[in-house]
Design a protein around this motif. Structure first.
Motif, PDB file in Angstrom:
ATOM      1  N   ARG A  75      -7.804  -9.280 -28.550  1.00 19.31           N
ATOM      2  CA  ARG A  75      -9.279  -9.363 -29.238  1.00 19.31           C
ATOM      3  C   ARG A  75      -8.799  -9.652 -30.664  1.00 19.31           C
ATOM      4  N   LYS A  76      -7.999  -8.802 -31.410  1.00 23.31           N
ATOM      5  CA  LYS A  76      -7.797  -9.105 -32.925  1.00 23.31           C
ATOM      6  C   LYS A  76      -6.922 -10.332 -33.037  1.00 23.31           C
ATOM      7  N   LEU A  77      -5.983 -10.607 -32.319  1.00 26.39           N
ATOM      8  CA  LEU A  77      -5.165 -11.824 -32.403  1.00 26.39           C
ATOM      9  C   LEU A  77      -6.416 -13.236 -32.364  1.00 26.39           C
ATOM     10  N   ASN A  78      -7.098 -12.981 -31.599  1.00 31.14           N
ATOM     11  CA  ASN A  78      -8.194 -14.032 -31.353  1.00 31.14           C
ATOM     12  C   ASN A  78      -9.325 -14.083 -32.597  1.00 31.14           C
ATOM     13  N   THR A  81      -3.867  -6.146 -13.609  1.00 34.25           N
ATOM     14  CA  THR A  81      -3.659  -5.680 -12.254  1.00 34.25           C
ATOM     15  C   THR A  81      -4.695  -6.143 -11.302  1.00 34.25           C
ATOM     16  N   THR A  82      -5.920  -6.532 -12.026  1.00 31.71           N
ATOM     17  CA  THR A  82      -6.977  -6.733 -11.074  1.00 31.71           C
ATOM     18  C   THR A  82      -7.831  -7.966 -11.395  1.00 31.71           C
ATOM     19  N   VAL A  83      -8.758  -8.415 -10.641  1.00 31.15           N
ATOM     20  CA  VAL A  83      -9.518  -9.648 -11.365  1.00 31.15           C
ATOM     21  C   VAL A  83     -10.247  -9.286 -12.467  1.00 31.15           C
ATOM     22  N   ASP A  84     -10.827  -8.176 -12.360  1.00 28.79           N
ATOM     23  CA  ASP A  84     -11.523  -7.541 -13.393  1.00 28.79           C
ATOM     24  C   ASP A  84     -10.745  -7.404 -14.818  1.00 28.79           C
ATOM     25  N   ASP A  85      -9.466  -6.910 -14.611  1.00 29.13           N
ATOM     26  CA  ASP A  85      -8.806  -7.124 -16.028  1.00 29.13           C
ATOM     27  C   ASP A  85      -8.457  -8.587 -16.332  1.00 29.13           C
ATOM     28  N   PHE A  86      -8.237  -9.417 -15.544  1.00 31.10           N
ATOM     29  CA  PHE A  86      -8.048 -10.874 -15.659  1.00 31.10           C
ATOM     30  C   PHE A  86      -9.190 -11.176 -16.616  1.00 31.10           C
ATOM     31  N   GLN A  87     -10.489 -11.003 -16.221  1.00 29.88           N
ATOM     32  CA  GLN A  87     -11.659 -11.329 -16.885  1.00 29.88           C
ATOM     33  C   GLN A  87     -11.830 -10.752 -18.103  1.00 29.88           C
ATOM     34  N   LYS A  88     -11.438  -9.653 -18.257  1.00 31.03           N
ATOM     35  CA  LYS A  88     -11.464  -8.877 -19.571  1.00 31.03           C
ATOM     36  C   LYS A  88     -10.551  -9.465 -20.688  1.00 31.03           C
ATOM     37  N   PHE A  89      -9.324 -10.118 -20.266  1.00 33.76           N
ATOM     38  CA  PHE A  89      -8.496 -10.772 -21.163  1.00 33.76           C
ATOM     39  C   PHE A  89      -8.971 -12.079 -21.538  1.00 33.76           C
ATOM     40  N   ILE A  90      -9.588 -12.789 -20.607  1.00 35.94           N
ATOM     41  CA  ILE A  90     -10.457 -13.988 -20.918  1.00 35.94           C
ATOM     42  C   ILE A  90     -11.419 -13.849 -21.765  1.00 35.94           C
ATOM     43  N   ASP A  91     -12.261 -12.710 -21.549  1.00 34.18           N
ATOM     44  CA  ASP A  91     -13.259 -12.296 -22.671  1.00 34.18           C
ATOM     45  C   ASP A  91     -12.844 -11.813 -23.777  1.00 34.18           C
ATOM     46  N   GLY A 150     -10.580 -13.312 -25.399  1.00 36.52           N
ATOM     47  CA  GLY A 150     -10.031 -14.497 -26.175  1.00 36.52           C
ATOM     48  C   GLY A 150      -8.658 -15.023 -25.573  1.00 36.52           C
ATOM     49  N   ALA A 151      -8.174 -14.693 -24.632  1.00 34.46           N
ATOM     50  CA  ALA A 151      -7.000 -15.048 -24.187  1.00 34.46           C
ATOM     51  C   ALA A 151      -7.408 -16.713 -23.209  1.00 34.46           C
ATOM     52  N   ASP A 152      -6.480 -17.486 -23.549  1.00 37.78           N
ATOM     53  CA  ASP A 152      -6.561 -18.897 -22.686  1.00 37.78           C
ATOM     54  C   ASP A 152      -5.794 -18.742 -21.423  1.00 37.78           C
ATOM     55  N   VAL A 153      -4.858 -18.093 -21.391  1.00 34.82           N
ATOM     56  CA  VAL A 153      -3.992 -17.941 -20.185  1.00 34.82           C
ATOM     57  C   VAL A 153      -3.895 -16.314 -20.047  1.00 34.82           C
ATOM     58  N   VAL A 154      -3.657 -15.519 -18.888  1.00 37.47           N
ATOM     59  CA  VAL A 154      -3.253 -14.266 -18.580  1.00 37.47           C
ATOM     60  C   VAL A 154      -2.111 -14.176 -17.985  1.00 37.47           C
ATOM     61  N   HIS A 155      -1.243 -13.442 -18.297  1.00 38.72           N
ATOM     62  CA  HIS A 155       0.125 -13.209 -17.680  1.00 38.72           C
ATOM     63  C   HIS A 155       0.139 -11.761 -17.257  1.00 38.72           C
ATOM     64  N   ALA A 156       0.499 -11.569 -15.869  1.00 41.02           N
ATOM     65  CA  ALA A 156       0.770 -10.160 -15.329  1.00 41.02           C
ATOM     66  C   ALA A 156       2.129 -10.039 -14.688  1.00 41.02           C
ATOM     67  N   ALA A 157       2.890  -9.112 -15.134  1.00 45.96           N
ATOM     68  CA  ALA A 157       4.154  -8.799 -14.729  1.00 45.96           C
ATOM     69  C   ALA A 157       4.188  -7.762 -13.793  1.00 45.96           C
ATOM     70  N   THR A 158       3.902  -6.404 -14.136  1.00 48.98           N
ATOM     71  CA  THR A 158       3.876  -5.411 -13.241  1.00 48.98           C
ATOM     72  C   THR A 158       2.708  -5.651 -12.134  1.00 48.98           C
ATOM     73  N   GLY A 159       1.563  -6.326 -12.498  1.00 48.28           N
ATOM     74  CA  GLY A 159       0.370  -6.522 -11.513  1.00 48.28           C
ATOM     75  C   GLY A 159       1.087  -7.504 -10.521  1.00 48.28           C
ATOM     76  N   ALA A 160       1.960  -8.230 -10.807  1.00 45.64           N
ATOM     77  CA  ALA A 160       2.196  -9.643  -9.745  1.00 45.64           C
ATOM     78  C   ALA A 160       3.662  -9.143  -9.106  1.00 45.64           C
ATOM     79  N   MET A 161       4.407  -8.291  -9.710  1.00 40.90           N
ATOM     80  CA  MET A 161       5.876  -8.182  -9.218  1.00 40.90           C
ATOM     81  C   MET A 161       5.676  -7.627  -7.753  1.00 40.90           C
TER      82      MET A 161
END
Ligand SMILES: Cc1cc2nc3c(=O)[nH]c(=O)nc-3n(C[C@H](O)[C@H](O)[C@H](O)COP(=O)(O)O)c2cc1C
Length: 397
Positions: free
Chosen positions: A327-330, A352-362, A364-375
């Motif tokens: 948020r602050k970087l954005n 780790t969830t769709v909800d988290d993904f949306q939070k990152f987009i909201d 200001g992220a243009d793309v979201v990356h998941a390491a632990t959530g995808a492993m």
């Protein structure tokens, strides 16, 4: 697909393990239609990827691409061979003993660590246990999964990783997908700063040559490893500026490539200046890396194979901190008048969830990356695609 019960070398040799993905199989997703998302000018079917680390080799990247992660990052490479820390390298967070600021977080698994440089007195203390395969079958538990890892950023030789990177399927570089190669300069235990800077330029050039051969477009430079000697580079603006300048020198013959810089938790006061300086040499930021914490077994002994008292925490426990940084970087990006097209923001940390993904987009992220959530949940790309109504057909490999 990473098997935490065996060493890094065994994972690299054996390749991705289907038994370490939820359900015991690798999903295969085929997107349909025209990609609706983009990063810079590159179309993406889904603004979702896997950050540097869990994708150890081309074999892992190919599985991630098939599973629908459109921006997989090939693990951080170096200009020389580099050994991994001994096993165990990945453990599950069991309990937070203390938080850095001494507060009681509302949710006891949400660690708050304010000092990005990881000073000893600012580190949270956490207890860890081995990961169990059965644990991953429970979506509720894996949704709040937090882990610690300590690898020391191992690397094959440039010849080896260049050859291996070449075996990423050509389809992976087609429209809608953006595989990335991550690199970093190497700091030797008693090495001089100037040698590190030279090595940064050399590593950038080697990575660029490798990426160009495949027609790739994006490099990422890691300046935020929490497990290396000394404070992470990004925490010192002068060191960061010099490192960026050397990377840019190494990339001077590659105008078609974009460079993204991987940061950790940047202190609030430093965010505007960090974004400003990075935007002079690079085209984006990926944040956050793991958060340094003191890691022990339940009986108080060092838990990680590195033998060090600390390791990087990732997954659910760092999500809110990651969102705050994004948020602050954005905000800083906006204040500097940088458009999303000229300067990208990749949101990472505890998604780790769709909800988290949306939070990152909201945030200001243009793309979201998941390491632990995808492993151990490669089905995650399908879950996000469904939520975003991106058309695809699926099966398994
Ligand atoms: C197994 C593993 C290895 C990692 N290795 C690297 C690395 O080599 N380079 C890097 O920039 N980040 C590395 N990271 C950090 C991740 O890219 C990411 O920033 C961090 O895990 C936070 O995301 P998460 O909460 O989704 O796991 C690694 C993470 C994991 C889990």
């Amino acid at each position: 697909m990473y098997n935490p019960l065996v060493s890094y070398e065994e994972n690299l040799e054996r390749g991705p393990a289907p038994e370490w993905n939820r359900g015991g199989f690798f999903p295969a997703i085929r997107y349909s239609g025209t990609p609706q998302f983009s990063l810079f000018d590159h179309p993406l079917y889904l603004p979702l990827g896997i950050p540097a680390g869990p994708l150890l080799s081309a074999a892992f990247v190919n599985v991630a691409l098939h599973a629908g992660f459109c921006m997989p990052v090939y693990k951080t490479v170096r200009s020389r061979a580099w050994r991994s820390h001994p096993w165990p390298n990945v453990l599950r967070l069991e309990k937070v003993e203390s938080t850095a600021a001494g507060q009681n977080p509302a949710d006891s698994t949400q660690i708050q660590i304010c000092n990005p440089a990881g000073a000893d007195d600012q580190r949270a203390s956490v207890q860890v246990l081995p990961l169990q395969q059965t644990f991953l079958g429970d979506p509720l538990k894996s949704k709040s999964l937090s882990i610690t890892n300590a690898f020391g950023v191992p690397s094959l030789t440039p010849d080896q990783w260049t050859t291996d990177f070449g075996s990423i399927h050509d389809d992976g570089f087609s429209k809608g997908y953006l595989p990335v190669l991550s690199f970093q300069g190497s700091r030797l235990p008693d090495g001089r700063w100037i040698d590190f800077l030279d090595d940064t330029a050399r590593s950038a050039q080697l990575a660029a040559q490798c990426l160009r051969k495949k027609g790739g477009r994006i490099l990422e430079m890691n300046v935020s490893c929490p497990n290396e000697a000394g404070a992470p580079i990004y925490s010192d603006l002068k060191a960061l500026t010099e490192t960026l300048r050397c990377a840019a020198e190494g990339l001077s013959g590659f105008p078609e490539l974009k460079l993204i810089i991987k940061l950790g938790v940047v202190p609030d006061a430093q965010i505007p200046q960090s974004v400003d300086v990075i935007s002079r040499y690079a085209q984006g930021i990926s944040s956050i890396n793991t958060v340094s914490a003191t890691i022990t077994t339940p009986d108080g002994k060092p838990a990680l194979g590195s033998g060090a008292a600390h390791g990087g925490v990732c997954g659910y426990a760092i999500r809110d901190q990651a969102l705050d940084v994004v948020r602050k970087l954005n905000d800083a990006r906006k204040t500097l008048g940088l458009s999303k097209r000229e300067f990208a923001l990749v949101g990472v940390g505890g998604c780790t969830t769709v909800d988290d993904f949306q939070k990152f987009i909201d945030a200001g992220a243009d793309v979201v990356h998941a390491a632990t959530g995808a492993m151990w949940n490669l089905q995650f790309a399908g879950e996000v695609a469904k939520a975003l109504k991106v058309g695809f057909s699926d099966g398994d490999n």
